[in-house]
Design a protein around this motif. Structure first.
Motif, PDB file in Angstrom:
ATOM      1  N   ALA A   6       0.804  -1.218   0.000  1.00 15.82           N
ATOM      2  CA  ALA A   6       0.000   0.000   0.000  1.00 15.82           C
ATOM      3  C   ALA A   6       0.837   1.268   0.000  1.00 15.82           C
ATOM      4  O   ALA A   6       0.298   2.342  -0.129  1.00 15.82           O
ATOM      5  N   ASP A   7       2.155   1.149   0.137  1.00 17.91           N
ATOM      6  CA  ASP A   7       2.939   2.377   0.094  1.00 17.91           C
ATOM      7  C   ASP A   7       3.465   2.656  -1.306  1.00 17.91           C
ATOM      8  O   ASP A   7       4.311   3.498  -1.501  1.00 17.91           O
ATOM      9  N   PRO A  18       5.549  10.039  -4.426  1.00 13.11           N
ATOM     10  CA  PRO A  18       4.484   9.342  -5.132  1.00 13.11           C
ATOM     11  C   PRO A  18       3.887  10.141  -6.272  1.00 13.11           C
ATOM     12  O   PRO A  18       3.114   9.607  -7.047  1.00 13.11           O
ATOM     13  N   THR A  48       1.695  11.357   4.376  1.00  9.76           N
ATOM     14  CA  THR A  48       0.668  10.495   4.950  1.00  9.76           C
ATOM     15  C   THR A  48       1.333   9.237   5.500  1.00  9.76           C
ATOM     16  O   THR A  48       2.501   8.942   5.205  1.00  9.76           O
ATOM     17  N   TYR A  71      -5.081   6.404  -3.117  1.00  7.79           N
ATOM     18  CA  TYR A  71      -3.954   7.245  -3.485  1.00  7.79           C
ATOM     19  C   TYR A  71      -2.994   7.285  -2.305  1.00  7.79           C
ATOM     20  O   TYR A  71      -3.417   7.258  -1.149  1.00  7.79           O
ATOM     21  N   VAL A  72      -1.720   7.371  -2.600  1.00 16.33           N
ATOM     22  CA  VAL A  72      -0.696   7.514  -1.562  1.00 16.33           C
ATOM     23  C   VAL A  72       0.005   8.845  -1.797  1.00 16.33           C
ATOM     24  O   VAL A  72       0.556   9.096  -2.864  1.00 16.33           O
ATOM     25  N   ARG A  73      -0.048   9.713  -0.786  1.00 16.57           N
ATOM     26  CA  ARG A  73       0.454  11.060  -0.935  1.00 16.57           C
ATOM     27  C   ARG A  73       1.574  11.353   0.056  1.00 16.57           C
ATOM     28  O   ARG A  73       1.679  10.687   1.096  1.00 16.57           O
ATOM     29  N   ASN A 119      -4.788  12.805   3.336  1.00 21.43           N
ATOM     30  CA  ASN A 119      -3.995  14.031   3.251  1.00 21.43           C
ATOM     31  C   ASN A 119      -4.892  15.258   3.405  1.00 21.43           C
ATOM     32  O   ASN A 119      -4.576  16.339   2.934  1.00 21.43           O
ATOM     33  N   LEU A 138       0.919   6.182   4.748  1.00 25.87           N
ATOM     34  CA  LEU A 138       1.281   5.205   3.722  1.00 25.87           C
ATOM     35  C   LEU A 138       2.377   5.710   2.790  1.00 25.87           C
ATOM     36  O   LEU A 138       2.897   4.940   1.980  1.00 25.87           O
ATOM     37  N   GLY A 139       2.704   6.996   2.867  1.00 27.96           N
ATOM     38  CA  GLY A 139       3.749   7.544   2.010  1.00 27.96           C
ATOM     39  C   GLY A 139       5.117   7.122   2.499  1.00 27.96           C
ATOM     40  O   GLY A 139       5.544   7.502   3.585  1.00 27.96           O
ATOM     41  N   PHE A 143      -4.108   6.840   4.318  1.00 26.60           N
ATOM     42  CA  PHE A 143      -4.148   7.485   3.009  1.00 26.60           C
ATOM     43  C   PHE A 143      -4.535   8.954   3.092  1.00 26.60           C
ATOM     44  O   PHE A 143      -4.511   9.667   2.097  1.00 26.60           O
TER      45      PHE A 143
END
Length: 492
Positions: free
Chosen positions: A35-36, A298, A289, A284-286, A107, A291-292, A105
């Motif tokens: 997920a990252d 990203p 965050t 989305y991964v931003r 942001n 998950l970033g 996720f």
């Protein structure tokens, strides 16, 4: 999760006909990556429109994006900004920037928890801002609010008494009649308690949007959203017991470990509640965050396998909802036939004439979009909230961007063409005196060549494949100036 539809003045809303489901994808979908993985690439530029962009470039729910806003110098007085503006069908948005947890996720402008008397101080500041905003609207003509929404963050992080005060600010300070207009409120499984929902129902809420994201516990944990399906189901039961007319459920596809089978599990679990609306969001991964991944950008690194997997899951979800009688309103939004419409939908929801209250809210006049500073990182968010609660003078706009001429045309096109129902060409011509193909020949020609766009019976309308690629098509309509401002923005 959800930037749920912000309110706007009601207008005739055609129900989008159900699109013919696409043929099933052949072969076995590739395994979903961690997920990252990065989720977005730079927006397409005029030089590369011949190439098909990645399907998940950027979610366009407002234009221009807040990262294109800049400090206004000099800071204009709100009274001057609103002088001469139509004020008989305004939208009202109140932002509450608090959550129990911050999803991996997310942001959005929000913080975890509210220590001490922070919620009280925040509502005090919201009251001061509302007073200044209402005074700026003046009394030279009719002032009326046609729709309202509470977003965040999680508005139901506030307790029942605080929610009552929030409604009082909307009604007594701003003059909105919440029982007479559509009122949308976002919630979460942990905060959708019976006493909070009772307040919302009594004060006129017509729509509750709950971010579930996944009914599979392992997937929720993977998205850094600690919840149990049993708790989610209990919250949905309480929402239905409150008899609020419209229930919206948000789901996410592309989570680490998700498969077509588990995606079907979440879809069917949501459908069991017969929600009036369902939103299907790609993950989305931003930057900044949970998950970033540290050290990775990203926005500039692609992952073709993940793109393909998300696209396959989107098509699976779309076809499943269409088969159950839902109508597709946009790439993300699906509505049960006969459900109460809450004004313009999804991308079309952010029209001129909106008052946003709270440190993460935007306001729109016909010429200027304005707000406060924007941040994602926890330290910066906390600092901005503290500064907001200490503010006494809310009579001037601080940060924003003017939206005139070419930008107004782009915004109108984005708001309209990303709806499944399409954009009436007569409406565009009446407002701007031209055909959109005259104003955006290269962009529209490229969309048509890719099989994404058609013109028929006076409508400019996306094909099913065009809807599937909304997050690629939308960013290609950003102006060079907005694109440059977004690229120059330093995340904080």
């Amino acid at each position: 999760m959800t930037p749920a539809p912000l309110p706007s003045a009601p207008q005739p809303t055609a129900q989008a006909p159900a699109l013919t489901p696409a043929a099933p994808e052949s072969g076995t979908p590739a395994p979903i990556p961690p997920a990252d993985r990065p989720a977005a690439a730079p927006s397409a530029t005029p030089a590369d429109r011949t190439a098909t962009p990645r399907p998940y470039t950027q979610y366009v729910y407002a234009y221009p994006h807040k990262t294109a806003y800049r400090p206004l110098a000099p800071r204009p007085a709100l009274r001057d900004l609103w002088a001469g503006e139509p004020k008989d069908a305004l939208s009202l948005y109140l932002h509450i920037p608090f959550c129990e947890v911050r999803c991996g996720f997310c942001n959005l402008f929000t913080r975890i928890g509210a220590p001490g008397d922070l919620t009280t101080r925040y509502l005090d500041a919201l009251d001061r801002q509302a007073t200044a905003a209402r005074e700026a609207l003046g009394d030279g003509g009719p002032v009326r609010f046609a729709a309202a929404a509470f977003g965040g963050g999680t508005p139901t992080y506030l307790d029942a008494g605080e929610l009552s005060r929030l409604c009082d600010i909307a009604e007594r300070r701003m003059g909105a009649d919440l029982r007479a207009v559509p009122l949308s409120v976002e919630t979460s499984p942990g905060t959708a308690t019976a006493d909070r929902l009772a307040v919302l129902a009594e004060r006129g809420a017509t729509r509750v949007s709950i971010g579930v994201q996944s009914f599979v516990d392992a997937e929720a944990r993977s998205a850094v959203r600690p919840q149990r399906r049993a708790d989610v189901e209990a919250a949905l039961g309480r929402i239905r017991d409150a008899r609020i007319p419209v229930l919206n459920i948000d789901l996410i596809y592309g989570i680490d470990g998700q498969t077509p089978a588990t995606w079907r599990t979440s879809l069917d679990a949501a459908l069991a509640w017969r929600p009036e609306e369902l939103y299907l969001y790609p993950l989305y991964v931003r930057p900044l965050t949970a998950l970033g991944a540290p050290g990775r950008d990203p926005d500039t690194t692609g992952d073709a396998a993940w793109d393909a997997q998300r696209l396959a899951l989107y098509r699976q979800g779309r076809d499943h909802l269409l088969a159950h009688g839902y109508e597709q309103v946009s790439m993300r939004m699906f509505r049960r036939p006969g459900a109460l419409a809450q004004g313009p939908d999804d991308h079309a929801c952010q029209t001129d004439g909106m008052i946003g209250l709270g440190c993460g809210a935007r306001s729109y006049t016909s010429r200027l979009h304005y707000s406060f500073d924007y941040a994602v990182g926890m330290r910066e968010v906390r600092s901005l909230i503290d500064a907001y609660t200490a503010t006494e003078d809310f009579t001037r706009a601080e940060v924003g961007r003017y939206v005139e001429g070419d930008e107004a045309r782009r915004r109108h096109l984005l708001q309209s063409v990303l709806q499944a129902a399409g954009m009436p060409l007569d409406g565009y011509r009446a407002r701007f005196g031209s055909h959109p193909a005259d104003d955006f020949p290269a962009e529209l020609a490229a969309f048509t060549a890719r099989g994404w766009l058609t013109e028929h019976d006076g409508l400019l309308r996306l094909t099913p494949e065009g809807l599937a690629h909304s997050d690629a098509l939308g960013p290609e309509l950003f102006s060079p100036a907005v694109r440059a401002a977004m690229a120059a923005y330093e995340p904080k």
